[in-house]
Design an enzyme around this catalytic site. Structure first.
Site, short mmCIF file in Angstrom:
data_model
loop_
_atom_site.label_atom_id
_atom_site.label_comp_id
_atom_site.label_asym_id
_atom_site.label_seq_id
_atom_site.Cartn_x
_atom_site.Cartn_y
_atom_site.Cartn_z
N ASP A 24 14.55 14.44 -3.15
CA ASP A 24 15.45 13.86 -2.93
C ASP A 24 15.75 12.18 -3.32
O ASP A 24 14.76 11.93 -3.08
CB ASP A 24 15.42 13.70 -1.25
CG ASP A 24 16.24 12.63 -0.35
OD1 ASP A 24 17.34 13.50 -0.22
OD2 ASP A 24 15.77 12.42 -0.11
N GLU A 59 2.49 23.53 -15.54
CA GLU A 59 1.82 24.70 -15.29
C GLU A 59 1.71 26.01 -14.67
O GLU A 59 1.08 27.24 -14.71
CB GLU A 59 0.13 24.14 -14.15
CG GLU A 59 0.02 22.66 -15.24
CD GLU A 59 -1.17 21.85 -14.31
OE1 GLU A 59 -2.09 22.75 -13.14
OE2 GLU A 59 -1.54 20.96 -14.16
#
Length: 525
Positions: free
Chosen positions: A206, A248
């Site tokens: 956001d 990851e």
């Protein structure tokens, strides 16, 4: 819980259809009038049949709901009105079993004034350095520290009883974090890991270009460069660190980045930063062939240097619904300009919205569908005494706010509250049941049936580039792979280009087999 095996990023996000869920208004599972995770879980079969690849959830975290959940009090807890963390984990897992990934919303610019950090700062303990506290200007500190204005109207500063002021680029209940402080950066990287470990496949960021502030907090001077809080260079280090975390887990980012400078916009999409960003040029474009083509060309051009896919969206939880926007007589409207009782031709708006759906779903890149767009919902007029959006109050009542696109969905025509659940937290307009999903599912000519067919047929366009075809004025025509998309935005019917098969149309052809105005068609070459 134990950490799952990291997901492999197979590039699904480059061409995904992603459905935006505004939980509070999606489906009410416990009958209290507020949408919740139980309601979403009960509608997963509907979403699977629609054919979407992922769900983007607007904030479902613990919140006082002063700004629809974008005032977060705890990023690791589900708001009790929506359910529990265990339910969220079940929802993520159940959706994934249906082939649907989950994207959550992160709000990094600010927190709620009920967040433990801010409450501690107000109590006089350590932590004020995590926010932007400053003495005021004027003889007695009675003036705000600078001239910054809130995105919701009025000064971006609120004064405390002790005389200090704190910064909030949005509502006073949303104090801005100080992203120059390492604890803020570490906390958000930990939050990302928290959700990635629960199987979340992506994060929507956001207000992604607003986090970093000039430490001097200078006034905003016209033409000042760099801007004191928009698109500052130091922000890119934040997203490089985030990208390392996401990699990851094979997770992805989509940023809310409002920037007019295309070169600056593209920087956020470099290979070591955000994966994608929302395309507001297309969203804000009026129903005009030349301007839409320019928006499409510019969007593809600005993404090409960094190899990022474009995104296409017609509506979200902050803007007037597509049917209403496109039904206005003046197509030069500003999408963000709302007025009570704006005259709208819903039949015209629906025709255009149907055609726009086929246009957006045929373009290269990812498509976002806001809940209810697949039902052809119009903007709702909310009674003044029921408006909850803070934009209404902070504008002095001149802006009706965003609640009109957030009215709870109609699911079953013959049930109370159109099958949403209990009495909805926002009132449903009279006749809302006419848009109910169960009724539309049985109608092959409905907006829902159109969306289902379009999402199913979308692979016909492959993953290659777009090539424009010669077309009359007011008509957009392009090909990708072996499929063609033609959209007639003109007033008169046009002949279809050569093709071997009619795949899908947003409305019927005329008796001569021509494409009428405000209608789109998909063809096989």
């Amino acid at each position: 819980m134990g950490q799952p095996t990291p997901a492999t990023d197979d590039g699904w996000w480059r061409s995904a259809v992603i459905y935006q869920v505004y939980v509070r208004s999606f489906a009410d599972g416990d009958g209290d009038g507020t949408g919740d995770l139980a309601g979403v879980r009960s509608r997963l079969p509907y979403l699977a049949e629609l054919g979407v690849d992922a769900l983007w959830f607007t904030p479902w975290y613990r919140s006082p709901m002063k700004d629809g959940g974008y005032d977060v009090a705890d990023y690791r807890a589900i708001d009790p009105a929506f359910g529990t963390l265990a339910e969220a984990e079940k929802l993520i897992a159940e959706a994934r079993e249906l082939g649907i990934r989950t994207i959550v919303d992160i709000v990094p610019n600010h927190v709620s004034d009920q967040h433990p950090w801010f409450r501690a700062a107000l109590a006089g303990g350590p932590g004020r350095e995590l926010f932007h506290f400053r003495p005021g200007r004027g003889e007695h500190g009675e003036l705000p520290p600078n001239d910054w204005q809130s995105e919701f109207g009025g000064p971006a500063w609120t004064r405390l009883p002790d005389g200090d002021w704190y910064l909030h680029l949005f509502a006073p209940e949303q104090p801005d974090l100080n992203w120059a402080h390492p604890a803020v950066r570490q906390e958000h990287e930990d939050i990302l890991r928290f959700w990635f470990e629960r199987g979340v496949a992506g994060v929507r960021v956001d207000s992604a270009a607003l986090l970093a502030k000039d430490p001097e907090l200078p006034d905003v001077t016209e033409g000042r460069a760099p801007h004191p809080y928009v698109d500052r260079d130091e922000l890119h280090d934040v997203y490089r660190a985030w990208r390392a975390v996401a990699d990851e887990y094979g997770a992805v980012f989509v940023g809310e980045v409002w920037l007019p400078d295309t070169e600056r916009f593209a920087r956020y999409l470099r290979p070591d930063e955000l994966h994608t960003a929302f395309n507001f040029s297309f969203l804000t474009c009026p129903w005009d062939a030349d301007r839409l083509r320019t928006s499409i060309d510019d969007t593809l051009a600005e993404h090409a240097p960094v190899g990022a896919p474009a995104t296409w969206v017609l509506c979200n939880h902050d803007v007037t619904r597509t049917v209403t926007r496109y039904g206005r007589a003046d197509t030069g409207f500003d999408f963000a300009t709302k007025a009570f009782g704006t005259p709208t031709d819903l039949a015209l708006g629906t025709r255009r919205a149907r055609a726009a759906a086929l246009l957006s779903l045929a373009l290269p890149g990812a498509v976002y569908v806001y809940q209810g767009e697949e039902l052809g919902l119009p903007e709702a007029d909310i009674p003044l005494d029921r408006i909850e959006d803070p934009m209404h109050a902070r504008s002095g009542g001149t802006d009706p706010g965003r609640d009109g696109c957030r009215v709870p969905l109609p699911w079953a025509a013959g049930e109370p509250h159109a099958g949403f659940g209990g009495e909805p937290w926002l009132p449903q307009p009279d006749g809302w049941a006419a848009y109910a999903a169960d009724r539309q599912a049985e109608d092959p000519g409905s907006v829902l049936s159109l969306y289902r067919a379009a999402i199913r047929l979308r692979p016909e366009f492959g993953d290659g580039p777009l090539t424009w075809l010669p077309a009359p004025d007011g008509v957009l025509a392009f090909t990708r792979a072996d499929a063609l998309c033609v959209v007639n935005l003109a007033d008169t019917p046009v002949d279809l280009p050569a093709h071997t098969e009619l795949l899908l149309h947003s409305g019927p052809l005329d008796t001569a087999g021509r494409l009428p105005g405000d209608t789109a068609v998909w063809l096989r070459a």
